[in-house]
Design a protein around this motif. Sequence first.
Motif, PDB file in Angstrom:
ATOM      1  N   GLN A 188      -3.718  10.899  -7.215  1.00  0.00           N
ATOM      2  CA  GLN A 188      -3.801   9.826  -8.202  1.00  0.00           C
ATOM      3  C   GLN A 188      -3.026   8.590  -7.780  1.00  0.00           C
TER       4      GLN A 188
ATOM      5  N   GLY B 277      -2.874   7.075  -4.838  1.00  0.00           N
ATOM      6  CA  GLY B 277      -3.711   6.136  -4.084  1.00  0.00           C
ATOM      7  C   GLY B 277      -4.640   5.354  -4.992  1.00  0.00           C
ATOM      8  N   SER B 278      -5.212   6.054  -5.985  1.00  0.00           N
ATOM      9  CA  SER B 278      -6.099   5.381  -6.939  1.00  0.00           C
ATOM     10  C   SER B 278      -5.340   4.354  -7.762  1.00  0.00           C
TER      11      SER B 278
ATOM     12  N   ILE C 203      -2.593   2.754  -6.824  1.00  0.00           N
ATOM     13  CA  ILE C 203      -2.258   1.621  -5.948  1.00  0.00           C
ATOM     14  C   ILE C 203      -3.462   0.691  -5.802  1.00  0.00           C
ATOM     15  N   GLN C 204      -4.661   1.297  -5.658  1.00  0.00           N
ATOM     16  CA  GLN C 204      -5.867   0.493  -5.538  1.00  0.00           C
ATOM     17  C   GLN C 204      -6.136  -0.296  -6.814  1.00  0.00           C
ATOM     18  N   THR C 205      -5.920   0.350  -7.951  1.00  0.00           N
ATOM     19  CA  THR C 205      -6.105  -0.329  -9.239  1.00  0.00           C
ATOM     20  C   THR C 205      -5.136  -1.503  -9.376  1.00  0.00           C
TER      21      THR C 205
ATOM     22  N   SER D  41      -3.720  -3.116  -6.908  1.00  0.00           N
ATOM     23  CA  SER D  41      -4.099  -4.133  -5.920  1.00  0.00           C
ATOM     24  C   SER D  41      -5.248  -4.988  -6.457  1.00  0.00           C
ATOM     25  N   ASN D  42      -6.226  -4.318  -7.076  1.00  0.00           N
ATOM     26  CA  ASN D  42      -7.347  -5.060  -7.675  1.00  0.00           C
ATOM     27  C   ASN D  42      -6.849  -5.978  -8.779  1.00  0.00           C
ATOM     28  N   TRP D  43      -5.928  -5.461  -9.590  1.00  0.00           N
ATOM     29  CA  TRP D  43      -5.376  -6.275 -10.676  1.00  0.00           C
ATOM     30  C   TRP D  43      -4.629  -7.478 -10.120  1.00  0.00           C
TER      31      TRP D  43
END
Length: 259
Positions: free
Chosen positions: A166, A168-169, A171-173, A175-177
């Motif tokens: 979770q 990594g997900s 961190i990606q969220t 980063s997108n934000w």
Amino acid sequence: MDIEQKQAELIDYFVKKVSVQVASALGSVIVEATSHHSLFAFSEILAVPTVAELEGTANSVYLEVLRLFAHGTWSDYKSNSGSLPQLLPDQVLKLKQLTVLTLAEANKVLPYDQLMLELDVTNVRELEDFIINECIYAGIVRGKLDQMRRCFEVQFAAGRDLRPGQLGSMIQTLSNWLGTSDNLLISIQEKIKWADNMSELDKKHWKEVEDRVEEVKKSISVKADVDFRGLEEIYSEPGGVMDYEEDRIRPKRRRHPVV
């Protein structure tokens, strides 16, 4: 003492406690931790080497119990109850509280029917009592019970331990934000610049209007002054317009009758 500080103290207490226990004694400590009414985070305890070493041993079932409380729900327990020890009443309560937190992660409006199904609650009164007494008063959630719509509107929910994979997900969220926030900031700055430019143009326009008004005022004033001076000259020059007194004293001509 707020819930975060209490959590930190309890985590520190149990981490130190399992760190000095032998494998055969860890089961009772894990049961104590998962039964504690104020502890809702278990990943730090899971990370302690003595606990991780339970994997593959005769006491590995307690490692699974700890993983259940870190990441699982009441439904997960029911699905795997055959391979797990029977939970104590305090553990059942704790796992149901954690189930509410998991549901609140995915949806901020929780229908009563879904909650009753996930918590094995048979009626609305029992459900509302559980939400109020065991969740809201415990400080792990805040929200509004809507009896008309039969739902719980979540305003705040404490976070649970991150599940494996979770991070990594998340961190990606984030980063997108962050990317979206940067784009929004650029857009806002452009709109501010545009507004400043429009303000300058507006000021310039009003300055031109004011200057034009002043010119018209001056033109009207000059014309009025010229017209007034012209009238003065007409009335003051000899042979000009005769005033009333002069007309009164002038001898009148006698009219002769026409024969």
